[in-house]
Scaffold this motif. Sequence first.
Motif, PDB file in Angstrom:
ATOM      1  N   ILE A 104     117.325  37.678  -3.499  1.00 31.91           N
ATOM      2  CA  ILE A 104     117.514  36.497  -2.949  1.00 31.91           C
ATOM      3  C   ILE A 104     117.151  36.156  -1.485  1.00 31.91           C
ATOM      4  N   ASP A 105     117.141  37.254  -0.720  1.00 35.65           N
ATOM      5  CA  ASP A 105     116.385  37.232   0.721  1.00 35.65           C
ATOM      6  C   ASP A 105     114.920  37.091   0.324  1.00 35.65           C
ATOM      7  N   ALA A 106     114.192  37.712  -0.445  1.00 39.82           N
ATOM      8  CA  ALA A 106     112.885  37.658  -0.577  1.00 39.82           C
ATOM      9  C   ALA A 106     112.498  36.102  -0.919  1.00 39.82           C
ATOM     10  N   ALA A 107     113.335  35.728  -1.855  1.00 44.24           N
ATOM     11  CA  ALA A 107     113.104  34.133  -2.221  1.00 44.24           C
ATOM     12  C   ALA A 107     113.269  33.362  -1.176  1.00 44.24           C
ATOM     13  N   ARG A 108     114.267  33.479  -0.363  1.00 42.17           N
ATOM     14  CA  ARG A 108     114.715  32.650   0.839  1.00 42.17           C
ATOM     15  C   ARG A 108     113.338  32.797   1.568  1.00 42.17           C
ATOM     16  N   ASP A 109     112.818  33.986   2.048  1.00 38.25           N
ATOM     17  CA  ASP A 109     111.915  34.207   3.080  1.00 38.25           C
ATOM     18  C   ASP A 109     110.514  33.552   2.513  1.00 38.25           C
ATOM     19  N   ARG A 110     110.116  33.631   1.235  1.00 42.08           N
ATOM     20  CA  ARG A 110     108.931  33.116   0.643  1.00 42.08           C
ATOM     21  C   ARG A 110     109.368  31.411   0.851  1.00 42.08           C
ATOM     22  N   ALA A 111     110.599  30.811   0.482  1.00 42.19           N
ATOM     23  CA  ALA A 111     110.737  29.446   0.620  1.00 42.19           C
ATOM     24  C   ALA A 111     110.561  29.031   2.154  1.00 42.19           C
ATOM     25  N   ALA A 112     111.286  29.688   2.859  1.00 42.29           N
ATOM     26  CA  ALA A 112     110.800  29.296   4.424  1.00 42.29           C
ATOM     27  C   ALA A 112     109.348  29.448   4.742  1.00 42.29           C
ATOM     28  N   GLN A 113     108.928  30.382   4.165  1.00 42.25           N
ATOM     29  CA  GLN A 113     107.446  30.437   4.604  1.00 42.25           C
ATOM     30  C   GLN A 113     106.426  29.236   4.243  1.00 42.25           C
ATOM     31  N   ALA A 114     106.753  28.940   2.936  1.00 40.68           N
ATOM     32  CA  ALA A 114     105.873  27.942   2.182  1.00 40.68           C
ATOM     33  C   ALA A 114     106.582  26.581   3.053  1.00 40.68           C
ATOM     34  N   LEU A 115     107.800  26.412   3.205  1.00 35.57           N
ATOM     35  CA  LEU A 115     108.285  25.024   3.501  1.00 35.57           C
ATOM     36  C   LEU A 115     108.150  24.875   5.026  1.00 35.57           C
ATOM     37  N   VAL A 116     108.264  25.685   5.865  1.00 35.28           N
ATOM     38  CA  VAL A 116     108.585  25.526   7.121  1.00 35.28           C
ATOM     39  C   VAL A 116     107.446  26.218   7.773  1.00 35.28           C
ATOM     40  N   PHE A 117     107.140  27.632   7.734  1.00 34.41           N
ATOM     41  CA  PHE A 117     106.257  28.271   8.709  1.00 34.41           C
ATOM     42  C   PHE A 117     104.853  27.896   8.340  1.00 34.41           C
TER      43      PHE A 117
END
Length: 152
Positions: A104-117
């Motif tokens: 779940i952490d990995a999915a959240r980090d991928r989402a944050a990367q793609a959608l924000v960072f």
Amino acid sequence: MQHQQWRDFAEAGWDLYHEVRRRTDEASFLTHSEWRLLDALSRSPRLRISDLAERTHIGMSTVSRQVSRLIGAGFIEVAVGARGDARQKWVCITPEGRAAQLPIDAARDRAAQALVFDVLSPAEMEDLVGMMRRVGDRVAAADRIAAVDADA
């Protein structure tokens, strides 16, 4: 003007929240509230049920039910030496809970990367985080004032 800015801000925030939630929910068999409880516990050695409710903005009755389920699943445990009534029970995450949280952490980090960072420059991100901290501080101060007023 401010009304439209607020609407644009709030809509973008909800859109971001729901998309990150969708992506994290797809990554695990845990419910969103269960994952949020494990996430809060992963950042503290132990917490009370009331602390979990406050940190996750999930109601006490839901947190109590979820904690019981997570204890039953072996993902959290009652903290050693913690006693008192159920609302003040201290709990901590187990190694199994940390393992369940990893995808779940990995999915959240991928989402944050793609959608924000990937959208904001490092300087824009630093500015945004600073602004949100200021807003968070204002909200926390308003909560403290409301709590004092309610006790009066």
